[in-house]
Each structure stands twice: as C-alpha cells, then as structure tokens.
Scaffold this motif. Structure first.
Motif, PDB file in Angstrom:
ATOM      1  N   ALA A  70       7.288   0.291  15.598  1.00 54.69           N
ATOM      2  CA  ALA A  70       7.339  -0.233  17.001  1.00 54.69           C
ATOM      3  C   ALA A  70       5.841  -0.899  17.075  1.00 54.69           C
ATOM      4  O   ALA A  70       5.760  -1.910  17.829  1.00 54.69           O
ATOM      5  CB  ALA A  70       7.466   0.694  18.113  1.00 54.69           C
ATOM      6  N   GLN A  71       5.022  -0.405  16.652  1.00 52.00           N
ATOM      7  CA  GLN A  71       3.354  -0.807  16.757  1.00 52.00           C
ATOM      8  C   GLN A  71       3.137  -1.957  15.594  1.00 52.00           C
ATOM      9  O   GLN A  71       2.116  -2.601  16.030  1.00 52.00           O
ATOM     10  CB  GLN A  71       2.351   0.475  16.386  1.00 52.00           C
ATOM     11  N   GLY A  72       3.803  -2.296  14.487  1.00 53.36           N
ATOM     12  CA  GLY A  72       3.411  -3.221  13.776  1.00 53.36           C
ATOM     13  C   GLY A  72       2.383  -3.100  12.935  1.00 53.36           C
ATOM     14  O   GLY A  72       1.623  -4.010  12.372  1.00 53.36           O
ATOM     15  N   THR A  73       1.836  -1.786  12.900  1.00 52.77           N
ATOM     16  CA  THR A  73       0.414  -1.486  12.233  1.00 52.77           C
ATOM     17  C   THR A  73       0.562  -1.723  10.443  1.00 52.77           C
ATOM     18  O   THR A  73      -0.451  -2.176   9.978  1.00 52.77           O
ATOM     19  CB  THR A  73       0.147  -0.066  12.499  1.00 52.77           C
ATOM     20  N   LEU A  74       1.720  -1.333  10.047  1.00 46.68           N
ATOM     21  CA  LEU A  74       1.871  -1.400   8.512  1.00 46.68           C
ATOM     22  C   LEU A  74       1.856  -2.847   8.146  1.00 46.68           C
ATOM     23  O   LEU A  74       1.322  -3.223   7.100  1.00 46.68           O
ATOM     24  CB  LEU A  74       2.971  -0.770   8.085  1.00 46.68           C
ATOM     25  N   GLU A  75       2.569  -3.703   8.926  1.00 46.97           N
ATOM     26  CA  GLU A  75       2.601  -5.242   8.780  1.00 46.97           C
ATOM     27  C   GLU A  75       1.208  -5.715   8.417  1.00 46.97           C
ATOM     28  O   GLU A  75       0.647  -6.480   7.685  1.00 46.97           O
ATOM     29  CB  GLU A  75       3.398  -5.827   9.778  1.00 46.97           C
ATOM     30  N   LYS A  76       0.191  -5.371   9.453  1.00 46.87           N
ATOM     31  CA  LYS A  76      -1.096  -5.655   9.444  1.00 46.87           C
ATOM     32  C   LYS A  76      -2.042  -5.308   8.337  1.00 46.87           C
ATOM     33  O   LYS A  76      -2.877  -5.904   7.722  1.00 46.87           O
ATOM     34  CB  LYS A  76      -1.908  -5.284  10.675  1.00 46.87           C
ATOM     35  N   LYS A  77      -1.563  -3.948   7.817  1.00 56.10           N
ATOM     36  CA  LYS A  77      -2.038  -3.400   6.606  1.00 56.10           C
ATOM     37  C   LYS A  77      -1.751  -4.078   5.161  1.00 56.10           C
ATOM     38  O   LYS A  77      -2.707  -4.236   4.307  1.00 56.10           O
ATOM     39  CB  LYS A  77      -1.863  -1.910   6.399  1.00 56.10           C
ATOM     40  N   LEU A  78      -0.348  -4.603   5.342  1.00 56.63           N
ATOM     41  CA  LEU A  78       0.014  -5.058   3.968  1.00 56.63           C
ATOM     42  C   LEU A  78      -0.261  -6.551   3.969  1.00 56.63           C
ATOM     43  O   LEU A  78      -0.162  -7.239   2.964  1.00 56.63           O
ATOM     44  CB  LEU A  78       1.574  -4.880   3.884  1.00 56.63           C
ATOM     45  N   ALA A  79      -0.574  -7.250   5.114  1.00 52.74           N
ATOM     46  CA  ALA A  79      -0.810  -8.710   5.044  1.00 52.74           C
ATOM     47  C   ALA A  79      -1.737  -9.282   4.178  1.00 52.74           C
ATOM     48  O   ALA A  79      -1.523 -10.197   3.401  1.00 52.74           O
ATOM     49  CB  ALA A  79      -1.131  -9.535   6.448  1.00 52.74           C
ATOM     50  N   PRO A  80      -3.001  -8.643   3.869  1.00 53.00           N
ATOM     51  CA  PRO A  80      -4.029  -9.033   3.063  1.00 53.00           C
ATOM     52  C   PRO A  80      -3.404  -9.068   1.707  1.00 53.00           C
ATOM     53  O   PRO A  80      -3.870  -9.667   0.746  1.00 53.00           O
ATOM     54  CB  PRO A  80      -5.028  -8.089   3.227  1.00 53.00           C
ATOM     55  N   LEU A  81      -2.384  -8.118   1.346  1.00 51.49           N
ATOM     56  CA  LEU A  81      -2.106  -7.909   0.082  1.00 51.49           C
ATOM     57  C   LEU A  81      -0.850  -8.797  -0.194  1.00 51.49           C
ATOM     58  O   LEU A  81      -0.115  -8.934  -1.206  1.00 51.49           O
ATOM     59  CB  LEU A  81      -1.416  -6.512  -0.150  1.00 51.49           C
ATOM     60  N   GLY A  82      -0.317  -9.830   0.748  1.00 45.98           N
ATOM     61  CA  GLY A  82       0.644 -10.825   0.689  1.00 45.98           C
ATOM     62  C   GLY A  82       2.055 -10.142   0.717  1.00 45.98           C
ATOM     63  O   GLY A  82       3.233 -10.610   0.116  1.00 45.98           O
ATOM     64  N   PHE A  83       2.112  -8.977   1.323  1.00 48.57           N
ATOM     65  CA  PHE A  83       3.299  -8.015   1.458  1.00 48.57           C
ATOM     66  C   PHE A  83       3.832  -8.307   2.917  1.00 48.57           C
ATOM     67  O   PHE A  83       2.829  -7.925   3.943  1.00 48.57           O
ATOM     68  CB  PHE A  83       3.208  -6.889   0.736  1.00 48.57           C
ATOM     69  N   GLY A  84       5.172  -8.675   3.051  1.00 47.36           N
ATOM     70  CA  GLY A  84       5.584  -8.294   4.479  1.00 47.36           C
ATOM     71  C   GLY A  84       6.280  -7.016   4.377  1.00 47.36           C
ATOM     72  O   GLY A  84       6.354  -6.248   3.509  1.00 47.36           O
ATOM     73  N   VAL A  85       7.079  -6.570   5.606  1.00 47.38           N
ATOM     74  CA  VAL A  85       7.651  -5.140   5.637  1.00 47.38           C
ATOM     75  C   VAL A  85       9.119  -5.443   6.128  1.00 47.38           C
ATOM     76  O   VAL A  85       9.271  -6.411   7.198  1.00 47.38           O
ATOM     77  CB  VAL A  85       7.162  -4.106   6.634  1.00 47.38           C
ATOM     78  N   LYS A  86      10.117  -4.878   5.693  1.00 44.59           N
ATOM     79  CA  LYS A  86      11.428  -5.069   5.954  1.00 44.59           C
ATOM     80  C   LYS A  86      12.109  -3.653   6.468  1.00 44.59           C
ATOM     81  O   LYS A  86      11.899  -2.826   5.477  1.00 44.59           O
ATOM     82  CB  LYS A  86      12.682  -5.524   5.057  1.00 44.59           C
ATOM     83  N   TRP A  87      12.250  -3.183   7.723  1.00 46.02           N
ATOM     84  CA  TRP A  87      12.693  -1.655   8.140  1.00 46.02           C
ATOM     85  C   TRP A  87      14.235  -1.884   7.972  1.00 46.02           C
ATOM     86  O   TRP A  87      14.880  -2.502   8.617  1.00 46.02           O
ATOM     87  CB  TRP A  87      12.310  -1.474   9.445  1.00 46.02           C
ATOM     88  N   VAL A  88      14.937  -1.028   7.039  1.00 53.60           N
ATOM     89  CA  VAL A  88      16.135  -0.756   6.959  1.00 53.60           C
ATOM     90  C   VAL A  88      16.469   0.714   7.717  1.00 53.60           C
ATOM     91  O   VAL A  88      16.275   1.806   7.104  1.00 53.60           O
ATOM     92  CB  VAL A  88      16.654  -0.847   5.546  1.00 53.60           C
TER      93      VAL A  88
END
Length: 343
Positions: A73-91
């Motif tokens: 809900a907060q999108g915090t992990l997406e921000k952590k992974l952005a510098p690594l060139g990774f997105g997040v998909k929640w299943v």
C-alpha cells in the motif's frame, strides 16, 4: 469522369509498361521491406538498451500477511529497488499452499508464509529455499474456548471436540500443548475445518474448542468474547514466519534481497511504533475492523533476519512431528532447503 476499374486499366497498359511497373513494384517492395527490417532492428535494440539491467521482483503474499500488505500500500519497497533497476509485482494468493505452488512453478520469486506450508511443499518435492524469518510470535495462535465454557485447562479437552485446520501451524501447537498436559491427539476428537467453517462450528458450539491463528483469532476474541485457553507461551511453540524464494533468484540477486530485508525492517519498526495508524491503513485492505487488526499486530514481531541453524532446527522438529503423525508421507531434511544456516 467515371473511374476506370483496375482490371480494365491493366489491359489498356502496353505490355512493356506493364512489366516495367511490376519491376518497379518489386524493387519498391524490397526497399520497403529492408527499411521495415532496419526500423524493427533499431526499435528492438533501443528497447533492449532501455531494459538492460532492469528486472522485476515478483512477491507472493496473502492478505493476512499484514506487513506485506502495508508495504504494498505504501510503495516503499518500489522506492528501495528503483536504484537497482528493479520493479515490484505483487501476486496475491488465498493461502500458503497455493503460494508455495506459485513459487514452485515460477510464478513468483519470493513469498512469506508460516511454518507448516513449506514443510508440506518440501515433502511434495517443491523447489524453494528459506532465506529469512521473522522473530517468534507464540501469542499469535491459540486454543480458544467460548467465554462461558466450563473448560478451564488444556487437560480438560480430553474427550472433547476441537476444531483446527489440518496440517497448519496450529496443528503443531495443539500437539505440543496436549503433550505438555499429559495428553495425545488420540485423547481428543479433532475436527478438521478451514478457518471460516471452524469459526461457525465454534460459535454454534458444535465443537468445544477452536485452535486458530491471527487475525482470525483476534476477530473471534473481539466479536464473540472468546477466551484464550492456551497459546504458544511459555516456550511451547515459536510460531516463526518465513521468507521463501527460488534458489537461483535468491543467490543471483543479493542486493535485491538486502533491499527487501531493509524495507521490511524499516516498515516493521514504523508499524510497531504506530500500531493504530498502521491498523487503519491495513484494515480496509484485509476487510477487517481496525480493532481486530490492531490486536493481531500487537502479537507479531517484524524484524526479518537470515535463517540461523537454531531456527532451521526448530522447523526440522515440526517436520519430524508431522511425519510421526503421518501428515507428510516421508521424512524431510529442512537444511536441504536453507540458503545459509548461520550459528
């Protein structure tokens, strides 16, 4: 002027002009095709350049996994992974066993479940590894009785009907609590029911007790005044929660795993310091009252760490118990599915 039909115009063109037109058309087609191929190659190369080094972390979660629900809900992990060139998909998965199947078939890269599902999955040959765990939460599962029940101790369950979800964490809790009080599983009448059916049987008093985990436990306490007869304390069970992953992904993406750990720790600390606010954010996503979510959150700790030898040994004890009860068809070695077991 009336337009001339195409077929008529062909017969009116002199033969020499006709073949010249065909030749010109063929040359044009070759040129157009070549240009199209060049454009396609450039576009593909551009797309490859844009996506080179990028990836996606696919996370399997359940709605009952409150911390993951908050992180999503907060999108915090997406921000952590952005510098690594990774997105997040929640299943989202309805329960642990389905999540483990998703991990086994490659639908997700990592997931978060309780103690029992990975034991059954490993016994069935599923491919996954344990790479992290949350601290013990022994109060987040319990044996409940109705508020007016005459049952005063676990020993009083002898001969009584006890509802539980077969092969789940609470199955192990029940076995250990019975042992502590000089009883065996054969001394009671186990009634194997899923959580929703278990609550219905409990409220209608078709069973004498119900063994259940949070947030279902908290919901029953708040809605019906259910009384905790016994939980995992003191030292009866740990009730760890596990982070699982596909072995290759975990091994090849240590920075992604580190980012997941870091975000989970940070959000877990915030959650414990702001329980009411966190409950208000999580409750509508779980479809539960805020008070129920807040009570459940109080009984969990969120501080993910790498798997240790002691934690792996605890999981092995559960696996051995399930095998002795014939809940799994063969013995398993939990350490075979651990990335690194540290002291």
């Amino acid at each position: 002027m009336t337009p001339v039909a195409p077929e008529d115009s062909v017969f009116e063109v002199p033969p020499r002009s006709f073949w010249q037109a065909l030749r010109d058309l063929a040359v044009s087609a070759i040129v157009v095709t070549a240009i199209a191929l060049i454009v396609s190659f450039i576009a593909a190369a551009s797309a490859h350049a844009q996506t080179k080094g990028k990836g996606e972390l696919r996370i399997g979660y359940q709605k009952s996994a409150s911390l993951f629900v908050l992180q999503k809900a907060q999108g915090t992990l997406e921000k952590k992974l952005a510098p690594l060139g990774f997105g997040v998909k929640w299943v989202e998965f309805p329960a642990g066993p389905q999540l483990l199947e998703g991990l086994n078939v490659g639908a997700v890269d990592v997931g978060y479940v309780g103690e029992a599902p990975p034991i059954f999955a490993q016994a069935a040959g599923a491919k996954f590894v344990y790479f992290g765990y949350d601290p013990a939460a022994p109060r987040a599962e319990a044996i409940l009785v109705t508020k007016d029940s005459p049952i005063a101790s676990v020993a009083d369950l002898k001969g009584k009907k006890v509802a539980l979800n077969k092969g789940s964490n609470v199955h192990y809790l029940l076995v250990k609590q019975l042992e502590k009080n000089g009883l065996k599983l054969s001394d009671i009448q186990p009634v194997y029911l899923a959580p929703a059916d278990g609550r219905a049987a409990f409220e209608s008093k078709n069973v004498d007790a119900w063994v259940i985990w949070d947030p279902f436990q908290a919901a029953a306490e708040k809605a019906t005044g259910a009384r905790v007869l016994a939980d995992g304390t003191p030292g009866v069970v740990n009730n760890y929660q596990y982070y699982l992953g596909e072995r290759g992904f975990v091994k090849n993406n240590p920075k992604v795993i580190d980012a997941l750990f870091a975000d989970s720790v940070e959000q877990g600390i915030w959650l414990k310091k702001n329980l009411r606010q966190a409950a208000e954010l999580i409750a509508p996503l779980q479809g539960l009252p805020v008070d129920v979510v807040e009570l459940a959150l109080r009984r969990y700790e969120f501080n993910v760490k790498p798997i240790t030898a002691a934690v792996a040994a605890d999981q092995q004890q559960i696996a051995d118990t399930f095998h002795a009860l014939k809940l799994i068809p063969k013995p398993i070695k939990v350490s075979d599915a651990v990335v690194t077991a540290q002291p």
